[in-house]
Design a protein around this motif. Sequence first.
Motif, PDB file in Angstrom:
ATOM      1  N   TYR A  76       1.288 -13.669   8.255  1.00  0.00           N
ATOM      2  CA  TYR A  76       0.611 -12.386   8.099  1.00  0.00           C
ATOM      3  C   TYR A  76       1.008 -11.505   9.272  1.00  0.00           C
ATOM      4  O   TYR A  76       1.536 -11.975  10.276  1.00  0.00           O
ATOM      5  N   TYR A  77       0.793 -10.216   9.125  1.00  0.00           N
ATOM      6  CA  TYR A  77       1.042  -9.284  10.220  1.00  0.00           C
ATOM      7  C   TYR A  77       0.119  -8.088  10.063  1.00  0.00           C
ATOM      8  O   TYR A  77      -0.476  -7.875   8.991  1.00  0.00           O
ATOM      9  N   GLU A  78      -0.006  -7.322  11.109  1.00  0.00           N
ATOM     10  CA  GLU A  78      -0.886  -6.155  11.090  1.00  0.00           C
ATOM     11  C   GLU A  78      -0.061  -4.891  11.287  1.00  0.00           C
ATOM     12  O   GLU A  78       0.828  -4.829  12.139  1.00  0.00           O
ATOM     13  N   GLN A  79      -0.323  -3.892  10.482  1.00  0.00           N
ATOM     14  CA  GLN A  79       0.356  -2.604  10.593  1.00  0.00           C
ATOM     15  C   GLN A  79      -0.660  -1.499  10.380  1.00  0.00           C
ATOM     16  O   GLN A  79      -1.359  -1.464   9.371  1.00  0.00           O
ATOM     17  N   ASP A  80      -0.767  -0.612  11.357  1.00  0.00           N
ATOM     18  CA  ASP A  80      -1.700   0.515  11.271  1.00  0.00           C
ATOM     19  C   ASP A  80      -3.125   0.056  10.953  1.00  0.00           C
ATOM     20  O   ASP A  80      -3.840   0.672  10.153  1.00  0.00           O
ATOM     21  N   GLY A  81      -3.517  -1.066  11.568  1.00  0.00           N
ATOM     22  CA  GLY A  81      -4.885  -1.555  11.416  1.00  0.00           C
ATOM     23  C   GLY A  81      -5.141  -2.350  10.150  1.00  0.00           C
ATOM     24  O   GLY A  81      -6.263  -2.817   9.930  1.00  0.00           O
ATOM     25  N   LYS A  82      -4.109  -2.554   9.315  1.00  0.00           N
ATOM     26  CA  LYS A  82      -4.283  -3.311   8.075  1.00  0.00           C
ATOM     27  C   LYS A  82      -3.490  -4.603   8.157  1.00  0.00           C
ATOM     28  O   LYS A  82      -2.355  -4.620   8.645  1.00  0.00           O
ATOM     29  N   VAL A  83      -4.079  -5.697   7.678  1.00  0.00           N
ATOM     30  CA  VAL A  83      -3.427  -6.995   7.701  1.00  0.00           C
ATOM     31  C   VAL A  83      -2.727  -7.235   6.357  1.00  0.00           C
ATOM     32  O   VAL A  83      -3.323  -7.060   5.290  1.00  0.00           O
ATOM     33  N   TYR A  84      -1.461  -7.635   6.417  1.00  0.00           N
ATOM     34  CA  TYR A  84      -0.681  -7.952   5.225  1.00  0.00           C
ATOM     35  C   TYR A  84      -0.342  -9.445   5.246  1.00  0.00           C
ATOM     36  O   TYR A  84       0.122  -9.964   6.256  1.00  0.00           O
ATOM     37  N   HIS A  85      -0.574 -10.134   4.127  1.00  0.00           N
ATOM     38  CA  HIS A  85      -0.264 -11.550   4.005  1.00  0.00           C
ATOM     39  C   HIS A  85       1.065 -11.699   3.260  1.00  0.00           C
ATOM     40  O   HIS A  85       1.173 -11.342   2.089  1.00  0.00           O
ATOM     41  N   VAL A  86       2.060 -12.227   3.944  1.00  0.00           N
ATOM     42  CA  VAL A  86       3.376 -12.415   3.346  1.00  0.00           C
ATOM     43  C   VAL A  86       3.307 -13.571   2.350  1.00  0.00           C
ATOM     44  O   VAL A  86       2.765 -14.638   2.652  1.00  0.00           O
ATOM     45  N   LEU A  87       3.845 -13.363   1.165  1.00  0.00           N
ATOM     46  CA  LEU A  87       3.798 -14.387   0.129  1.00  0.00           C
ATOM     47  C   LEU A  87       4.653 -15.588   0.514  1.00  0.00           C
ATOM     48  O   LEU A  87       5.756 -15.439   1.046  1.00  0.00           O
ATOM     49  N   ASP A  88       4.133 -16.766   0.256  1.00  0.00           N
ATOM     50  CA  ASP A  88       4.898 -17.990   0.481  1.00  0.00           C
ATOM     51  C   ASP A  88       6.094 -18.029  -0.461  1.00  0.00           C
ATOM     52  O   ASP A  88       7.207 -18.353  -0.076  1.00  0.00           O
ATOM     53  N   SER A  89       5.862 -17.687  -1.707  1.00  0.00           N
ATOM     54  CA  SER A  89       6.910 -17.529  -2.705  1.00  0.00           C
ATOM     55  C   SER A  89       6.446 -16.467  -3.683  1.00  0.00           C
ATOM     56  O   SER A  89       5.238 -16.273  -3.865  1.00  0.00           O
ATOM     57  N   ALA A  90       7.388 -15.767  -4.291  1.00  0.00           N
ATOM     58  CA  ALA A  90       7.014 -14.664  -5.182  1.00  0.00           C
ATOM     59  C   ALA A  90       7.418 -14.933  -6.622  1.00  0.00           C
ATOM     60  O   ALA A  90       7.587 -13.999  -7.405  1.00  0.00           O
ATOM     61  N   ASP A  91       7.575 -16.195  -6.984  1.00  0.00           N
ATOM     62  CA  ASP A  91       7.908 -16.535  -8.371  1.00  0.00           C
ATOM     63  C   ASP A  91       6.831 -15.981  -9.302  1.00  0.00           C
ATOM     64  O   ASP A  91       5.637 -16.193  -9.097  1.00  0.00           O
ATOM     65  N   GLY A  92       7.258 -15.267 -10.327  1.00  0.00           N
ATOM     66  CA  GLY A  92       6.324 -14.700 -11.294  1.00  0.00           C
ATOM     67  C   GLY A  92       5.768 -13.342 -10.901  1.00  0.00           C
ATOM     68  O   GLY A  92       4.960 -12.769 -11.637  1.00  0.00           O
ATOM     69  N   TYR A  93       6.195 -12.824  -9.757  1.00  0.00           N
ATOM     70  CA  TYR A  93       5.660 -11.534  -9.289  1.00  0.00           C
ATOM     71  C   TYR A  93       6.156 -10.390 -10.166  1.00  0.00           C
ATOM     72  O   TYR A  93       7.353 -10.259 -10.459  1.00  0.00           O
ATOM     73  N   ILE A  94       5.241  -9.525 -10.578  1.00  0.00           N
ATOM     74  CA  ILE A  94       5.567  -8.290 -11.277  1.00  0.00           C
ATOM     75  C   ILE A  94       4.468  -7.288 -10.983  1.00  0.00           C
ATOM     76  O   ILE A  94       3.285  -7.631 -11.006  1.00  0.00           O
ATOM     77  N   ASP A  95       4.865  -6.058 -10.663  1.00  0.00           N
ATOM     78  CA  ASP A  95       3.865  -5.048 -10.312  1.00  0.00           C
ATOM     79  C   ASP A  95       4.423  -3.669 -10.631  1.00  0.00           C
ATOM     80  O   ASP A  95       5.639  -3.477 -10.767  1.00  0.00           O
ATOM     81  N   VAL A  96       3.522  -2.718 -10.752  1.00  0.00           N
ATOM     82  CA  VAL A  96       3.886  -1.337 -11.059  1.00  0.00           C
ATOM     83  C   VAL A  96       3.318  -0.434  -9.983  1.00  0.00           C
ATOM     84  O   VAL A  96       2.174  -0.614  -9.549  1.00  0.00           O
ATOM     85  N   GLY A  97       4.114   0.535  -9.540  1.00  0.00           N
ATOM     86  CA  GLY A  97       3.638   1.444  -8.509  1.00  0.00           C
ATOM     87  C   GLY A  97       4.655   2.513  -8.211  1.00  0.00           C
ATOM     88  O   GLY A  97       5.577   2.770  -9.006  1.00  0.00           O
ATOM     89  N   VAL A  98       4.498   3.146  -7.050  1.00  0.00           N
ATOM     90  CA  VAL A  98       5.365   4.250  -6.643  1.00  0.00           C
ATOM     91  C   VAL A  98       6.440   3.740  -5.697  1.00  0.00           C
ATOM     92  O   VAL A  98       6.153   3.019  -4.739  1.00  0.00           O
ATOM     93  N   ALA A  99       7.682   4.117  -5.992  1.00  0.00           N
ATOM     94  CA  ALA A  99       8.805   3.775  -5.115  1.00  0.00           C
ATOM     95  C   ALA A  99       9.228   5.016  -4.339  1.00  0.00           C
ATOM     96  O   ALA A  99       9.284   6.118  -4.881  1.00  0.00           O
ATOM     97  N   SER A 100       9.514   4.818  -3.054  1.00  0.00           N
ATOM     98  CA  SER A 100      10.129   5.858  -2.243  1.00  0.00           C
ATOM     99  C   SER A 100      11.525   5.362  -1.869  1.00  0.00           C
ATOM    100  O   SER A 100      11.979   4.336  -2.380  1.00  0.00           O
TER     101      SER A 100
END
Length: 287
Positions: free
Chosen positions: A69-93
Amino acid sequence: MKKLYLIFAVSLLSACATTDIQSPGSQEPLDRSIPDSAPSDSDRSFSNKTPREPKPRVENKSRYGNPPYYEQDGKVYHVLDSADGYIDVGVASWYGKKFHGRRTSSGEIYDMYQFTAAHKTLPLPSYARVTNIDTGKTVVVKVNDRGPFVKNRLIDLSYAAAKKLGYDDKGTARVEVQVLASPRSTGVGATYERGELVIPPIKEQNSTPGLFVQVGAFSDALRADTLAARLREFFQQPIKVTPFKNSQGMTLNRVRIGPLGDGSTAESILQQLRQYDLGSTPKLVTE
């Protein structure tokens, strides 16, 4: 084990105002609704050939960029151990000329003419198919960086990838991200199951109680937090900042790595840290 970059050691001594994780997508989380300036032919210092989409394959996790995990701008992000099956929809820059030639979170050099991407939690490297929902255009990218940290952004594509999806002149697009290949699961850490992030309870298994490497003690709390944030990028161990009062009554903030599993792990960390002038001498301590 590969040596830590000298720039890492130098930056630890700076009383920085941020705790970024050293990646193009995170060093300056700009709102890219106004696109990066378009590159010119003279900018092609890294890629002189038309890029090919990378071939998805399962690779080992990169040495850098995969803390639990890591913290950026006061928010903690948990890095995935593996991303098998991952699918998501959102905004790309997308990010381009401003970061061309700079080091990514995985340690690779960012080349805006290759099909790569930055993501906040996918293990590095992963391979994903990104689809522009409005046009149906697709591109396969290698995820080798962290970001974007602008609110409501899902993924940050390279200039080449954004151009192939047709939004390089717009700045953002609605996309679907589907992982095609990801490092194999180690059985620990966050996972993505049925569309949901699953964060396991923190356990300190097989560790010797109270065995730490103390990297430094600082009166400046911001400096201690900055050091801890940078250490998390290089060591997949718990990093703690704890205040205490010394014999003169001064409050200091100790930066410690641990608790550690055994003495050999601690000694390995000590050897790496001792290569650099960190302003203090790392040492093994117990509690």
